[in-house]
Design a protein around this motif. Sequence first.
Motif, PDB file in Angstrom:
ATOM      1  N   LYS A 158       0.806  -1.094  -0.025  1.00 15.94           N
ATOM      2  CA  LYS A 158      -0.250   0.066   0.106  1.00 15.94           C
ATOM      3  C   LYS A 158       0.982   1.288  -0.118  1.00 15.94           C
ATOM      4  O   LYS A 158       1.097   1.934   1.149  1.00 15.94           O
ATOM      5  N   TYR A 159       1.360   1.620  -1.081  1.00 17.25           N
ATOM      6  CA  TYR A 159       2.565   2.506  -1.266  1.00 17.25           C
ATOM      7  C   TYR A 159       2.053   3.913  -1.102  1.00 17.25           C
ATOM      8  O   TYR A 159       2.750   4.595  -0.577  1.00 17.25           O
ATOM      9  N   VAL A 160       0.713   4.092  -1.581  1.00 12.64           N
ATOM     10  CA  VAL A 160       0.473   5.532  -1.414  1.00 12.64           C
ATOM     11  C   VAL A 160       0.015   5.697   0.090  1.00 12.64           C
ATOM     12  O   VAL A 160       0.253   6.926   0.617  1.00 12.64           O
ATOM     13  N   ASP A 161      -0.499   4.781   0.630  1.00  9.68           N
ATOM     14  CA  ASP A 161      -0.657   4.803   2.385  1.00  9.68           C
ATOM     15  C   ASP A 161       0.405   5.142   2.918  1.00  9.68           C
ATOM     16  O   ASP A 161       0.680   6.161   3.874  1.00  9.68           O
ATOM     17  N   ALA A 162       1.573   4.302   2.506  1.00  9.08           N
ATOM     18  CA  ALA A 162       2.740   4.353   3.065  1.00  9.08           C
ATOM     19  C   ALA A 162       3.253   6.006   3.002  1.00  9.08           C
ATOM     20  O   ALA A 162       3.832   6.570   3.921  1.00  9.08           O
ATOM     21  N   LEU A 163       3.206   6.492   1.753  1.00  9.03           N
ATOM     22  CA  LEU A 163       3.731   7.871   1.566  1.00  9.03           C
ATOM     23  C   LEU A 163       3.062   8.974   2.382  1.00  9.03           C
ATOM     24  O   LEU A 163       3.449   9.939   2.788  1.00  9.03           O
ATOM     25  N   ASN A 164       1.753   8.621   2.433  1.00 12.90           N
ATOM     26  CA  ASN A 164       0.778   9.527   3.264  1.00 12.90           C
ATOM     27  C   ASN A 164       1.187   9.592   4.618  1.00 12.90           C
ATOM     28  O   ASN A 164       0.921  10.475   5.413  1.00 12.90           O
ATOM     29  N   ALA A 165       1.925   8.610   5.028  1.00  6.12           N
ATOM     30  CA  ALA A 165       2.265   8.376   6.523  1.00  6.12           C
ATOM     31  C   ALA A 165       3.571   9.099   6.804  1.00  6.12           C
ATOM     32  O   ALA A 165       3.592   9.973   8.064  1.00  6.12           O
ATOM     33  N   ILE A 166       4.521   9.262   5.867  1.00  6.92           N
ATOM     34  CA  ILE A 166       5.980   9.868   6.104  1.00  6.92           C
ATOM     35  C   ILE A 166       6.127  10.824   5.225  1.00  6.92           C
ATOM     36  O   ILE A 166       7.028  11.668   5.131  1.00  6.92           O
ATOM     37  N   GLY A 167       5.135  11.366   4.268  1.00 10.53           N
ATOM     38  CA  GLY A 167       5.542  12.398   3.255  1.00 10.53           C
ATOM     39  C   GLY A 167       6.272  11.996   2.059  1.00 10.53           C
ATOM     40  O   GLY A 167       7.305  11.151   2.498  1.00 10.53           O
ATOM     41  N   SER A 168       6.151  12.524   1.087  1.00  8.96           N
ATOM     42  CA  SER A 168       7.209  12.438  -0.005  1.00  8.96           C
ATOM     43  C   SER A 168       8.420  12.908   0.107  1.00  8.96           C
ATOM     44  O   SER A 168       9.408  12.695  -0.419  1.00  8.96           O
ATOM     45  N   ASP A 169       8.524  14.179   1.088  1.00  6.32           N
ATOM     46  CA  ASP A 169       9.790  14.568   1.310  1.00  6.32           C
ATOM     47  C   ASP A 169       9.481  15.478   2.750  1.00  6.32           C
ATOM     48  O   ASP A 169       8.393  15.157   3.338  1.00  6.32           O
ATOM     49  N   ASP A 170      10.740  16.177   3.143  1.00  8.85           N
ATOM     50  CA  ASP A 170      10.540  16.563   4.621  1.00  8.85           C
ATOM     51  C   ASP A 170       9.546  17.777   4.704  1.00  8.85           C
ATOM     52  O   ASP A 170       9.058  18.039   5.782  1.00  8.85           O
ATOM     53  N   PRO A 192      17.676   4.385  15.383  1.00  4.33           N
ATOM     54  CA  PRO A 192      18.732   5.256  15.386  1.00  4.33           C
ATOM     55  C   PRO A 192      18.844   6.051  13.871  1.00  4.33           C
ATOM     56  O   PRO A 192      18.648   5.410  13.024  1.00  4.33           O
ATOM     57  N   ASN A 193      19.224   7.158  13.882  1.00  2.26           N
ATOM     58  CA  ASN A 193      19.472   7.797  12.539  1.00  2.26           C
ATOM     59  C   ASN A 193      18.137   7.649  11.842  1.00  2.26           C
ATOM     60  O   ASN A 193      17.968   7.409  10.583  1.00  2.26           O
ATOM     61  N   LEU A 194      17.011   8.054  12.709  1.00  4.36           N
ATOM     62  CA  LEU A 194      15.760   7.957  12.151  1.00  4.36           C
ATOM     63  C   LEU A 194      15.414   8.583  10.769  1.00  4.36           C
ATOM     64  O   LEU A 194      14.943   8.332   9.786  1.00  4.36           O
ATOM     65  N   GLU A 195      16.178   9.928  10.595  1.00  2.00           N
ATOM     66  CA  GLU A 195      15.862  10.661   9.312  1.00  2.00           C
ATOM     67  C   GLU A 195      16.264  10.206   8.195  1.00  2.00           C
ATOM     68  O   GLU A 195      15.592  10.045   7.145  1.00  2.00           O
ATOM     69  N   SER A 196      17.513   9.718   8.279  1.00  2.22           N
ATOM     70  CA  SER A 196      17.869   8.804   7.205  1.00  2.22           C
ATOM     71  C   SER A 196      17.196   7.561   6.707  1.00  2.22           C
ATOM     72  O   SER A 196      17.120   7.464   5.552  1.00  2.22           O
ATOM     73  N   ARG A 197      16.612   6.890   7.828  1.00  2.00           N
ATOM     74  CA  ARG A 197      16.077   5.892   7.518  1.00  2.00           C
ATOM     75  C   ARG A 197      14.588   6.043   6.848  1.00  2.00           C
ATOM     76  O   ARG A 197      13.929   5.262   6.288  1.00  2.00           O
ATOM     77  N   VAL A 198      14.045   7.077   7.230  1.00 10.44           N
ATOM     78  CA  VAL A 198      12.877   7.836   6.600  1.00 10.44           C
ATOM     79  C   VAL A 198      13.086   8.035   5.138  1.00 10.44           C
ATOM     80  O   VAL A 198      12.373   7.318   4.284  1.00 10.44           O
ATOM     81  N   TRP A 199      14.134   8.495   4.565  1.00  6.85           N
ATOM     82  CA  TRP A 199      14.570   8.763   3.119  1.00  6.85           C
ATOM     83  C   TRP A 199      14.872   7.449   2.546  1.00  6.85           C
ATOM     84  O   TRP A 199      14.376   7.331   1.306  1.00  6.85           O
ATOM     85  N   LEU A 200      15.507   6.546   3.233  1.00  2.92           N
ATOM     86  CA  LEU A 200      15.708   5.270   2.750  1.00  2.92           C
ATOM     87  C   LEU A 200      14.441   4.306   2.489  1.00  2.92           C
ATOM     88  O   LEU A 200      14.206   3.876   1.231  1.00  2.92           O
ATOM     89  N   LEU A 201      13.587   4.868   3.251  1.00  4.63           N
ATOM     90  CA  LEU A 201      12.126   4.124   3.141  1.00  4.63           C
ATOM     91  C   LEU A 201      11.141   4.678   1.937  1.00  4.63           C
ATOM     92  O   LEU A 201      10.533   4.090   0.931  1.00  4.63           O
ATOM     93  N   ARG A 202      11.317   5.960   1.770  1.00  2.90           N
ATOM     94  CA  ARG A 202      10.890   6.762   0.701  1.00  2.90           C
ATOM     95  C   ARG A 202      11.224   6.102  -0.455  1.00  2.90           C
ATOM     96  O   ARG A 202      10.727   5.820  -1.628  1.00  2.90           O
TER      97      ARG A 202
END
Length: 595
Positions: A158-170, A192-202
Amino acid sequence: FFSTDLFAFITMPKKEKRADVSEEGALSPAVMHTTIEGEGKGDENLNRLQGEVEVGTDSNTNKGDKEEKGNCLSEIEYLRYHVKDMLSSFTYISAAFWANKLVTLSNGAIQDVYLLAQSYLHLGESERAAHTLIRFGTLHSSLACRYLVARCYSACSKYVDALNAIGSDDEALSLLRNEENEKSHNWFQPVPNLESRVWLLRGNIFEAMDNRNKATSCYVKCLELDAMCAEALIKIEEHDLLTPKKQKKVYEDAISPMNLSPKIYDCVEHCYKSLCSKHEEPQPPSEKKSDIAVALENNSDMMVFEATRLFNSGRFNECFNLTSTVLDNDKFHEKCLPVHISCLVELGEVNTLFYLAHQLVDANPEKAIPWFAVASYYFATKHFDKAREYFSKATHIDMNFGVAWLGIAHSYAVQNEHDQAMTAYFYAARTMSGNHTPFLYLGMEYSQTKNDAMALKFFKKAVSICSTDPAIFHELGVLFLKDRDLERARSSFEKARALHQSHGMQPKKLEATLVNLGRVVLEIGMDYEEAEKLYIEALDLVPNSEEAIAGLAFSLHCQRKYDDAINYYHKALALNPLDSFSEHMLANALSKLVI
């Protein structure tokens, strides 16, 4: 998400009484020293445990449990540590069972809801995990919970829902977050390093949605924030999202002294350089290696990187020896298997390939590589329709498996089905936009269909991505020779010859370049002696080359060395009795000899 050293050694002795638990919920020093393994660690772990208990007390206070004391609090802490222990020991059903009770006892404390969602995610219940986090209102309490919700939705596609959760960018994420609410949960930092993990998931989400440009940007941003996140660079390299030059720039920028500790710099720099150098020349044995290169010389990943360079240089026997060594120790090494399978095809080892394909399908039928192996076997045995069927199956499992798309295209090309081959090569070029190989083959297909302008365009594109592959310059030489642009043809063949020799390419490929160069030399300036040397060099590589023998006979003929020319014409006709050129020139040489 949790470091095992926080809880792995903390257990409750079976025979200890509850009197050893203080009113504040911390274990007494006596119990701590009898339950923690290893001498001298009691004070350190006691302090850590008491710190965790204080955190738990704060969270319960936030949830309206200010009066929770004594036994109830000790039960919560006891369960919390054991749930973490169960997660670290892969007993997920037990973890979910007790985390469920823990959430009730703590009235939905954020760290306990997070543990329950983790347990569900590990059990494959992704939607249930996301629903749990959302139901308890954690989405607006912590970025870590928002990140876990996105991972859950991503796991169930459910990729659209996933992006709705963390946003497409900061910027989009900042609009979603409740900063006031998050401030009260600043103590909760499980990732740890949560911000980078968010970008990786995006990046993973965008790649799954086939938006490769945005995925690449996300992976690059992830590396900028955390130079040690090798997964981002592996995705860029493995899926050819960037050209080799751009890959090098990305990792060099990421591992700058400002972003990386000097203690680890040499190791990271060597590993990333090896990862992103598959189209470079293999390192000569005589070249001096750095200390870290020597230390990692027998590492399986490093051996695979070297094997890939050997394969791309056409040194298939050396590549096969290296990949065989890796697979002897780790027979399911996923990075090694595609290179090893391709080597088996090049070397014609169909029996070995048949056995390997069966092993892989039996072990992992849900993955793409086993079906790639099956398809490669059918390709090697010239059952091209069956090969296409299994190459397609591999791409359905993993749409980013670029070599499988190349396999589909090759299976059409060898049957001269140019339209279908070009369609498959175009898709491979889209999937492997940072790799020159699909553009090279597109140029070859256009050249065969006599569309020289398009062929030249794709050859130039291939050169712009990789200027060290001799095959590109060989094909450019063929194209220029066909167009009677002899000077550019000679320059291209000489460049291909130099690259072949520096790479130590297979004799057959260098022989083809030398034969074509000999022909160009004859046509440009009638330099018969130079042409003779080139044909002799080609015959040293491939003694039974019909083209080289006929070319040598003609160059000797033009120098009026009729006896030698007649001898080589006979050899050429013995190899190919239907060679009309050799037959005609033999008659001419015989007539000259009689006169």
